[in-house]
Design a protein around this motif. Structure first.
Motif, PDB file in Angstrom:
ATOM      1  N   PRO B 290     -25.970  23.225  18.792  1.00 44.40           N
ATOM      2  CA  PRO B 290     -25.809  24.415  19.639  1.00 44.40           C
ATOM      3  C   PRO B 290     -24.709  25.306  19.090  1.00 44.40           C
ATOM      4  O   PRO B 290     -23.664  24.805  18.645  1.00 44.40           O
ATOM      5  CB  PRO B 290     -25.461  23.834  21.010  1.00 44.40           C
ATOM      6  CG  PRO B 290     -25.030  22.433  20.755  1.00 44.40           C
ATOM      7  CD  PRO B 290     -25.698  21.986  19.513  1.00 44.40           C
ATOM      8  N   GLY B 291     -24.950  26.582  19.096  1.00 44.95           N
ATOM      9  CA  GLY B 291     -23.946  27.538  18.629  1.00 44.95           C
ATOM     10  C   GLY B 291     -23.904  27.678  17.137  1.00 44.95           C
ATOM     11  O   GLY B 291     -23.061  28.404  16.610  1.00 44.95           O
ATOM     12  N   ALA B 292     -24.771  26.965  16.394  1.00 48.78           N
ATOM     13  CA  ALA B 292     -24.776  27.091  14.940  1.00 48.78           C
ATOM     14  C   ALA B 292     -25.252  28.486  14.571  1.00 48.78           C
ATOM     15  O   ALA B 292     -26.100  29.034  15.252  1.00 48.78           O
ATOM     16  CB  ALA B 292     -25.703  26.038  14.340  1.00 48.78           C
ATOM     17  N   PRO B 293     -24.595  29.040  13.464  1.00 45.79           N
ATOM     18  CA  PRO B 293     -25.017  30.396  13.088  1.00 45.79           C
ATOM     19  C   PRO B 293     -26.433  30.371  12.567  1.00 45.79           C
ATOM     20  O   PRO B 293     -26.879  29.352  12.039  1.00 45.79           O
ATOM     21  CB  PRO B 293     -24.032  30.769  11.988  1.00 45.79           C
ATOM     22  CG  PRO B 293     -23.587  29.467  11.431  1.00 45.79           C
ATOM     23  CD  PRO B 293     -23.610  28.498  12.543  1.00 45.79           C
TER      24      PRO B 293
END
Lengths: 153, 719
Positions: B290-293
Motif C-alpha cells: 500500500p502506498g507504493a509509487p
C-alpha cells in the motif's frame, strides 16, 4: 224421427260427483229437451251398480241400458276410466256408447279414454254459457243424431 | 525461462553482432595499417634503389660518352682523353681508369698521365671489368677492397665498343662510403634497417639498429627487397619482427580495448535496463505494498492499473461469491424445508437441520440414497414404486433440463410415524438438491375436504332430488288446485247466470248488477286459471329430445298467422336450417309464443318485419326471434318473463301474460337460456340457446329448479 223418438227410449246415465255440475248439466239437458230420462250416479261404483243392476240397483225397474253414458273421469271410489274399462270388459256393455264429459284437460286422460273405448271425449268449458251449449249439443247428438249400435243380444 | 535469463539472452543477442562487427572492423583497420606500412617500406626501398640507379646511370652515361669519344682509339690522343676523364673525375668525384681488354691500366685520373700503372686488380666475385668485356655492356661490379684507397670500393666498367668488340674499358671506381652517406640521408624510421647489397650479397651500405640480426629478428614479411636496374645490386629494407608487429599490436590492443569497453558498457546498460524492466514486470506479478509509487514505465503503470482494477473487481466478485455462498449455506441449513444434496453416485453430501428434525435421521444413518430409501420406504413394494417413479422423474428432468416434477411420497420417519411429502428437486450441475415439502396436514385436510365435498355432493344431490320432487309435487298441486278450482268457478258463474236467466223476475236491478259482476269476475278468474294451466301444462310430462327444425316450425307458424290475418303485411324472414336438440312439442309451444308475440307487437307497423335467425348467446349458438315492433324498456326486460306481468295495457295489446313465461319455462326445462333485448319503439329480440346433446340429464335436473340460473341471466341481461 218422431217415430224413432217414440220407439227408442232416450235415457241418459250421468255419472257426476260434483252436485253443482250435475245441476247445471241436468238443467242444460232439460233445456235441450231431448232426453226422456236422466239418471245420475255420483261415483264409479254406483254407475257400475246401476248399469249391471247390482247393489242398490239390483232389480232396477226395466233394467234397460241408457242410450248414452255421460261419464266424468275424476270420480270417488272408482275413476271414470276404471268404470269405462269395466264396461268394455263386459259383454253387456261392450258397445254401450260412453261419452267422457270431464274437467280434465290432461292429454293422457284423453288418450287413455279413447284407448279404453270411449266413444267421445268432451271437456267441460269453464264458461257457463259455453258449458250449457256443449252439454245440450252432446245430448242432441247422442240421443238424436247418433245411431246407437242397438240392443245387445 | 525466467524473465532475467530471457532479457540477458536478448541483450547478448543485441550486443554480439555489434561486437562481431566491431572486431571485423578492427581487424580490417589493423590490416590497413599493416598494408600502409608495407607500402611505405616498399616505397622507401624502391626510392632508395632508384636513387642508387640514377647515381650509377649518370656515371654510366658519362662514361659511355667518354667511351664513344674517338680520342680513345689513338694512344696519342689519350692525354686529351685523360683531360676529359679528369673533367669526369672533377664532376663525379671519382677517378676514371682506361684499360685495355687485357686489363692493363692505360691511365688513371688519380695519377698523372704517363705514370706506370699496374694491372687492374682482380676482384673476387663478380668484377665489373670482365663482365663488361664479356657482355659488351656497361657493368657495375661487386665490392672490392681498393689496394690504394685502402677502403671498400665499387667499380663501373663501360666497354668502348669498336665494331661490336670491346676495344677498351673505361672504369670509374668510387668508395662505397658515398652510398653510405646517401643511405644515411634517407629518412628511415627507427628500428628499421636499410641495406645496399652488391651482386654477391656483400654489404655496400647499411644503416640499422645495432645488434640487429636479420636471420633472427626479421620475418620474411618484414623484408622488402628491390633489385637495382642498373646493377646487380639490391636494396633490402628490413623491419625487425618487434618493430613490424608493434603498431599492429598497439592498434589491435586499442581496438580490442575499445570494443571491450563498448561491449561492457552495452551489456551493463542493457543489464541495468533489463533489471529495471524485470523488476517492474516482476512487480506486476506481486500485490503492491500500500502506498507504493506507481511504476515509472508508462505501459507498465497502465498494466499495473488494469491489474489493480481487475484485482479489485475480482475481490468484489469473490466477496460477493463468498457472501452468496454463505447465504446459500445459511439458506440451506436454516431453510424451514427439509433439504438434501446428493451427488451423482447417490451419496448424500448434506442434509439440513430441518431434514434431521422432520425425519429424525442423521447423515450418518442415511449416508446414501439407497440407505435413505431403505429406511424411508420400509415396504419393499412401495419402495420399488418410489424408486421407479423417482428415477423416471429425474431422468425426465435431466432430459428436458427442468426441475423434477414434484410427486407425493409417504415417508417413514425414524420415530415410526409416516409423513406425506411432496418431493421435488433440481439439478445443481454435478449434484442434486432434493426438496421435501410436508403436505401431511394438507393431505389430511384435503382428504377431509374431499370427504366433506363428497358428502356435500351427496347431500346436494339428495336435496336436489327432494327439492325437485317437492317442486313437482307443488306443480302437481298447483295444477290440481287450478284444475279443481274450475268446477266451483263454473258453478259460481253458472248459477249466477241461472239466477239471472231463471229468476230474473224476482231480482232487483241492484241484484242483477251484482250478478253481472260475479259472472264477469268468474270469467276473469277462469281466464287466469286457463293461463296458469297453460303455463304448467307447457312443461308437463317427459322431455323427449330429438332434432327439431326450428326454421320449419317458425315458417309454419308465421304462415298460419298470415293466413289468419291476410290484411296485414308482415315481412317474414326465416333463416333456413336452424335446428336444435329438444322436445318438439314444447319447442313448438315456445316458438309459437315468440312468433305470436312478435306478430302481436308489430301490429302498428306498416313495414312490419319478423325475423328468425341464428345468433349467439354467451359464446354459444342461439336462435333469435326479432321484430321491429313496439319493443320494450330494457329495464323491464326481466318482467317480460314473469307470469301475468305485462308491459302494455290490455287495451293496447291483449294478452294474459303467460306466453313469454311459458317460453322461459320451456327453455329452462331444456337447460337452455333466453335473453330479451329491446328498446321502446325499436323492436324486440328474443334469443335462446339450448345445450348440446349429452347435457340432457343434468340440464333436466338443474333446469327445472334453478334460481341461480335466473339470477345469472338477469346479470347477463344487465351487462
Amino acid at each position: 224421427m218422431q217415430k224413432w223418438r217414440n220407439t227408442v227410449a232416450r235415457n241418459i246415465l250421468l255419472v257426476e260427483d260434483n252436485p253443482q255440475d250435475e245441476m247445471l248439466i241436468l238443467r242444460a239437458l232439460k233445456k235441450s229437451n231431448v232426453a226422456n230420462k236422466v239418471d245420475v250416479a255420483r261415483d264409479g261404483q254406483q254407475a257400475l251398480d246401476y248399469l249391471f243392476c247390482e247393489g242398490e240397483f239390483a232389480g232396477r225397474a226395466g233394467g234397460e241400458m241408457p242410450t248414452v253414458v255421460l261419464l266424468d273421469i275424476g270420480l270417488p271410489r272408482l275413476s271414470g276410466l276404471e268404470v269405462l274399462a269395466r264396461l268394455r270388459a263386459d259383454a253387456r256393455t261392450r258397445l254401450l256408447p260412453v261419452a267422457i264429459l270431464t274437467s280434465s284437460d290432461d292429454d293422457r286422460d284423453r288418450l287413455k279414454s279413447y284407448e279404453s273405448g270411449a266413444n267421445s271425449f268432451v271437456r267441460k268449458p269453464l264458461d257457463f254459457t259455453e258449458f250449457a251449449e256443449t252439454v245440450a249439443r252432446l245430448g242432441v247428438y247422442w240421443l238424436a243424431t247418433n245411431e246407437p249400435p242397438g240392443k245387445a243380444t | 525461462m525466467s524473465l532475467h535469463s530471457f532479457l540477458t539472452r536478448l541483450i547478448w543477442l543485441c550486443v554480439l553482432p555489434l561486437v562481431l562487427l566491431a572486431g571485423w572492423l578492427a581487424l580490417a583497420d589493423v590490416r590497413d595499417t599493416q598494408s600502409d606500412r608495407d607500402r611505405e617500406a616498399a616505397n622507401l626501398a624502391k626510392n632508395f634503389a632508384t636513387e642508387i640507379d640514377q647515381h650509377l646511370s649518370a656515371r654510366i652515361g658519362a662514361l659511355n660518352m667518354l667511351a664513344q669519344s674517338p680520342l680513345a682509339d689513338e694512344p696519342k690522343r689519350w692525354p686529351d682523353m685523360y683531360r676529359e676523364a679528369q673533367g669526369f673525375h672533377g664532376s663525379f668525384g671519382s677517378h676514371v681508369i682506361l684499360a685495355d681488354p687485357a686489363l692493363h691500366m692505360l691511365f688513371n685520373t688519380r695519377a698523372p698521365f704517363g705514370t706506370a700503372l699496374p694491372m687492374l686488380p682482380p676482384s673476387k666475385g663478380r668484377a665489373a671489368a670482365p663482365s663488361a668485356l664479356e657482355t659488351g655492356k656497361p657493368s657495375v661490379g661487386d665490392i672490392v677492397f681498393g689496394p690504394l684507397a685502402k677502403e671498400p670500393l665499387v667499380a663501373i666498367a663501360v666497354p668502348g665498343l669498336r665494331d661490336n668488340k670491346a676495344a677498351f674499358l673505361l672504369l670509374t671506381i668510387f668508395e662505397t662510403r658515398r652510398f653510405q652517406d646517401r643511405l644515411d640521408q634517407v629518412a628511415l624510421p627507427a628500428a628499421w634497417a636499410l641495406t645496399l647489397l652488391d651482386g654477391s650479397g656483400q654489404v655496400i651500405a647499411h644503416r640499422g639498429p645495432p645488434g640487429l640480426d636479420s636471420a633472427r629478428d626479421v620475418d620474411a614479411s618484414g623484408r622488402f627487397v628491390v633489385k637495382s636496374t642498373a646493377s646487380p645490386w639490391s636494396v633490402v629494407l628490413e623491419i625487425p619482427r618487434e618493430a613490424y608487429r608493434a603498431p599492429l599490436i598497439t592498434a589491435a590492443t586499442a581496438l580490442a580495448a575499445a570494443i571491450l569497453a563498448a561491449t561492457l558498457m552495452g551489456v551493463f546498460g542493457g543489464l541495468l535496463a533489463s533489471r529495471r524492466l524485470g523488476r517492474a514486470l516482476v512487480a506486476l506479478t506481486e500485490t503492491p505494498a500500500p502506498g507504493a509509487p506507481p511504476p515509472d514505465i508508462g505501459e507498465i503503470a497502465t498494466a499495473r492499473q488494469l491489474l489493480d482494477e481487475a484485482a479489485k473487481r475480482r475481490e468484489i466478485a469473490e466477496a460477493t461469491l463468498r457472501e452468496s455462498e454463505q447465504r446459500f449455506r445459511r439458506l440451506f441449513h436454516d431453510a424451514p424445508l427439509p433439504l438434501g444434496i446428493v451427488n451423482k453416485d447417490g451419496a448424500h453430501l448434506a442434509i439440513n437441520a430441518r431434514f434431521q428434525q422432520v425425519f429424525g435421521y442423521s447423515l450418518a444413518e442415511v449416508p446414501t440414497l439407497a440407505e435413505w430409501w431403505r429406511l424411508a420406504y420400509p415396504d419393499p413394494a412401495y419402495r420399488a414404486w418410489v424408486q421407479e417413479n423417482w428415477s423416471a422423474a429425474v431422468g425426465n428432468a435431466a432430459r428436458s433440463g427442468t426441475e423434477v416434477e414434484p410427486l407425493e411420497y409417504r415417508v417413514r420417519c425414524k420415530d415410526g410415524s409416516e409423513r406425506t411429502m411432496l418431493i421435488s428437486g433440481i439439478n445443481l450441475g454435478e449434484d442434486f438438491l432434493g426438496t421435501f415439502f410436508d403436505v401431511t396436514e394438507r393431505r389430511k385436510a384435503e382428504d377431509e375436504i374431499r370427504r366433506l365435498n363428497a358428502d356435500l355432493e351427496l347431500r346436494v344431490t339428495e336435496r336436489t332430488a327432494e327439492l325437485q320432487s317437492a317442486n313437482l309435487e307443488l306443480e302437481d298441486l298447483a295444477y290440481a288446485l287450478t284444475h279443481n278450482m274450475r268446477a266451483p268457478l263454473r258453478a259460481i258463474g253458472g248459477f249466477s247466470q241461472v239466477l239471472m236467466e231463471d229468476h230474473a223476475r224476482g231480482l232487483g236491478a241492484g241484484a242483477k248488477t251484482c250478478l253481472d259482476q260475479i259472472v264477469a269476475a268468474s270469467a276473469d278468474m277462469g281466464r287466469l286459471l286457463d293461463g296458469i294451466l297453460a303455463l304448467l301444462r307447457c312443461t308437463r310430462g317427459e322431455l323427449h329430445r330429438a332434432r327439431v327444425d326450428i326454421s320449419a316450425l317458425a315458417q309454419r307458424r308465421l304462415d298460419r298467422l298470415a293466413e289468419a290475418e291476410p290484411e296485414r303485411t308482415v315481412a317474414r324472414q326465416v333463416a333456413p336450417g336452424l335446428c336444435v336438440m329438444g322436445d318438439a312439442a314444447m319447442l313448438e309451444v315456445a316458438v309459437t309464443h315468440l312468433l305470436d308475440n312478435a306478430w302481436k307487437f308489430t301490429r302498428n307497423r306498416p313495414d312490419a318485419l319478423i325475423r328468425v335467425s341464428a345468433g349467439e348467446l354467451g359464446g354459444k349458438p342461439a336462435i333469435c326471434v326479432s321484430d321491429n315492433g313496439n319493443g320494450f324498456d330494457p329495464a323491464h326486460a326481466e318482467r317480460l318473463f314473469q307470469p301475468f306481468q305485462r308491459l302494455h295495457r290490455q287495451d293496447e295489446f291483449a294478452g294474459l301474460g303467460v306466453g313469454l313465461a311459458s317460453v322461459r319455462r320451456i327453455i329452462r326445462r331444456h337447460g337452455g337460456t333466453i335473453v330479451a333485448r329491446g328498446e321502446p319503439g325499436k323492436g324486440a329480440s328474443f334469443c335462446f340457446s339450448l345445450p348440446e346433446e349429452g347435457a340432457e340429464s343434468e340440464a333436466d335436473t338443474v333446469g327445472r329448479a334453478s334460481a341461480r340460473q335466473e339470477h345469472a341471466e338477469m346479470e347477463e341481461h344487465r351487462g
